[in-house]
Scaffold this motif. Sequence first.
Motif, short mmCIF file in Angstrom:
data_model
loop_
_atom_site.label_atom_id
_atom_site.label_comp_id
_atom_site.label_asym_id
_atom_site.label_seq_id
_atom_site.Cartn_x
_atom_site.Cartn_y
_atom_site.Cartn_z
N MET A 95 0.85 -1.20 0.00
CA MET A 95 0.00 0.00 0.00
C MET A 95 0.88 1.25 0.00
SD MET A 95 -2.99 1.07 2.68
CE MET A 95 -3.94 2.56 2.43
N ALA A 96 0.56 2.22 -0.84
CA ALA A 96 1.38 3.42 -0.96
C ALA A 96 1.27 4.26 0.29
CB ALA A 96 0.93 4.23 -2.19
N SER A 97 2.37 4.93 0.64
CA SER A 97 2.38 5.80 1.80
C SER A 97 1.69 7.12 1.47
CB SER A 97 3.83 6.06 2.21
OG SER A 97 4.54 6.65 1.14
N PRO A 98 1.32 7.92 2.50
CA PRO A 98 0.68 9.22 2.25
C PRO A 98 1.55 10.11 1.39
CG PRO A 98 0.52 8.61 4.57
CD PRO A 98 1.45 7.62 3.93
N ASP A 99 0.89 10.95 0.59
CA ASP A 99 1.62 11.83 -0.32
C ASP A 99 2.40 12.90 0.44
OD1 ASP A 99 0.69 10.52 -2.48
OD2 ASP A 99 -0.58 12.12 -3.24
N ARG A 100 3.61 13.17 -0.04
CA ARG A 100 4.43 14.28 0.44
C ARG A 100 4.76 15.13 -0.79
NH1 ARG A 100 9.37 11.42 2.73
NH2 ARG A 100 10.03 13.56 3.20
N THR A 101 3.73 15.86 -1.26
CA THR A 101 3.81 16.52 -2.55
C THR A 101 4.88 17.60 -2.60
OG1 THR A 101 1.45 16.09 -2.87
CG2 THR A 101 2.46 17.72 -4.31
N LEU A 102 4.99 18.41 -1.56
CA LEU A 102 5.98 19.49 -1.58
C LEU A 102 7.40 18.95 -1.57
CD1 LEU A 102 4.33 22.15 0.74
CD2 LEU A 102 4.34 22.06 -1.75
N ALA A 103 7.62 17.89 -0.79
CA ALA A 103 8.94 17.26 -0.78
C ALA A 103 9.25 16.68 -2.16
CB ALA A 103 9.00 16.17 0.29
N ALA A 104 8.26 16.08 -2.80
CA ALA A 104 8.44 15.53 -4.14
C ALA A 104 8.77 16.64 -5.14
CB ALA A 104 7.19 14.78 -4.58
N ALA A 105 8.11 17.80 -4.98
CA ALA A 105 8.38 18.94 -5.87
C ALA A 105 9.83 19.39 -5.71
CB ALA A 105 7.42 20.09 -5.56
N LEU B 221 12.42 -5.43 -12.36
CA LEU B 221 12.79 -5.75 -13.73
C LEU B 221 11.77 -5.19 -14.72
CD1 LEU B 221 14.60 -7.21 -15.76
CD2 LEU B 221 13.25 -9.28 -15.37
N ALA B 222 10.48 -5.34 -14.39
CA ALA B 222 9.43 -4.84 -15.29
C ALA B 222 9.50 -3.32 -15.42
CB ALA B 222 8.05 -5.27 -14.76
N ARG B 223 9.66 -2.63 -14.26
CA ARG B 223 9.74 -1.17 -14.31
C ARG B 223 10.98 -0.73 -15.10
NH1 ARG B 223 12.86 2.59 -12.47
NH2 ARG B 223 12.04 4.70 -12.11
N ASN C 150 6.75 5.54 -14.63
CA ASN C 150 6.64 6.43 -13.47
C ASN C 150 5.53 5.97 -12.52
OD1 ASN C 150 8.72 8.06 -14.34
ND2 ASN C 150 7.39 9.53 -15.36
N ILE C 151 4.44 5.51 -13.07
CA ILE C 151 3.37 4.97 -12.22
C ILE C 151 3.85 3.72 -11.51
CG2 ILE C 151 1.09 3.87 -12.27
CD1 ILE C 151 0.32 5.85 -14.46
N ALA C 152 4.60 2.88 -12.22
CA ALA C 152 5.11 1.64 -11.62
C ALA C 152 6.03 1.91 -10.44
CB ALA C 152 5.85 0.83 -12.69
N THR C 153 6.71 3.06 -10.46
CA THR C 153 7.61 3.40 -9.36
C THR C 153 6.89 3.38 -8.02
OG1 THR C 153 8.94 4.79 -10.83
CG2 THR C 153 9.18 5.17 -8.46
N ARG C 154 5.66 3.90 -7.99
CA ARG C 154 4.89 3.96 -6.73
C ARG C 154 3.97 2.77 -6.56
NH1 ARG C 154 3.73 7.52 -2.64
NH2 ARG C 154 1.57 7.79 -1.97
N GLU C 155 3.34 2.35 -7.67
CA GLU C 155 2.34 1.29 -7.57
C GLU C 155 2.96 -0.09 -7.40
OE1 GLU C 155 -0.81 1.79 -7.28
OE2 GLU C 155 -0.90 3.92 -7.77
N TRP C 156 4.08 -0.35 -8.07
CA TRP C 156 4.71 -1.66 -8.02
C TRP C 156 5.92 -1.72 -7.11
CZ3 TRP C 156 5.36 -2.66 -14.02
CH2 TRP C 156 4.08 -2.62 -14.62
N CYS C 157 6.63 -0.58 -6.99
CA CYS C 157 7.95 -0.60 -6.33
C CYS C 157 8.04 0.34 -5.14
CB CYS C 157 9.04 -0.24 -7.35
SG CYS C 157 9.06 -1.27 -8.83
#
Length: 309
Positions: A1-11, A72-74, A165-172
């Motif tokens: 399960m993905a962790s809560p968003d940290r949007t400003l840190a990501a920016a 490997l897939a990502r 890019n989606i796989a980075t969070r959803e799969w990995c």
Amino acid sequence: MASPDRTLAAAGAILIYAMVIGYTDNYVRVIAAEGGLWQFHASRSAMALALLWLLAGPLGLRLRPANPRAVLARSAIHGLAMLIYFGALAFLPVAQVAAGLFTAPIFVLLISRFAYGHTIGPVRVAAVAVGFLGVVMVLGPEAISGASAAALLPVLAGLMYAMGNIATREWCAGESAEVLLAGFFATLGVLGLIGLSVLAVVPVAVPEGAAGFVQRGFVWPSATFLFWTFVQAAGSLFGVGMMIRAYQMAAASRVSVFEYIILPASAFWGWLIWGELLTLQASLGMVLIALAGGMIALRSRQSPTAARQ
């Protein structure tokens, strides 16, 4: 399960990534003057992986993947996206290829909504539209001219880049950034070796200088090629690592909009290093790109309900 968003840190991570990559990519023209794309990928990947291995012990980096199949897939998806992108440069204008890759945020929105059921509000949709308009203004009218079947290749690269890019969070999400870095560079290194092998068996005519970047096979590397390839390896290792962390910290549909900042960052370094000046239209386009990122960043500081928009 993905962790809560940290949007400003990501920016912030994407801003660092854009400034580093914008600098190193401005010197690809120096590498391309004498070397080839495939040798560049193979050499850069070898250097980056060697640096990563040397840093693993002192920094306590974890290089063993928790889910090897997902990594490997990502890595394969991102590697193929870059292969298509650089391959298209052989027969399409740079502006048109870049514009195709920058359709990625649009695909991120569509995939996030219809494949993963994420809520995508009007602010995020508007930010993607504003940012993409800014990209087209920066690249100029040639970015959207000359529609053809071949012109779909950069858009395919944009689709695959979005999927990666989606796989980075959803799969990995549980993987360390260094594991994903190793997978990314290993894939590009293998693709570089494959390209060199093909060109060794089936040589093609190679134009002089940077024009022959894609078609050029192995050449004996000069000190200039090795130096700037090493700068690329070190810069990419750090910059792409920041990009990966950004996609692990926040939803891909937010982070992908921030990636538009790469164009202004590259233009800034182009002005500082080469004295290249922008047109008024390109400058206005960069204002729109900054506005798109600001829309997402400011929205993320509001209530949790608003942050989902």
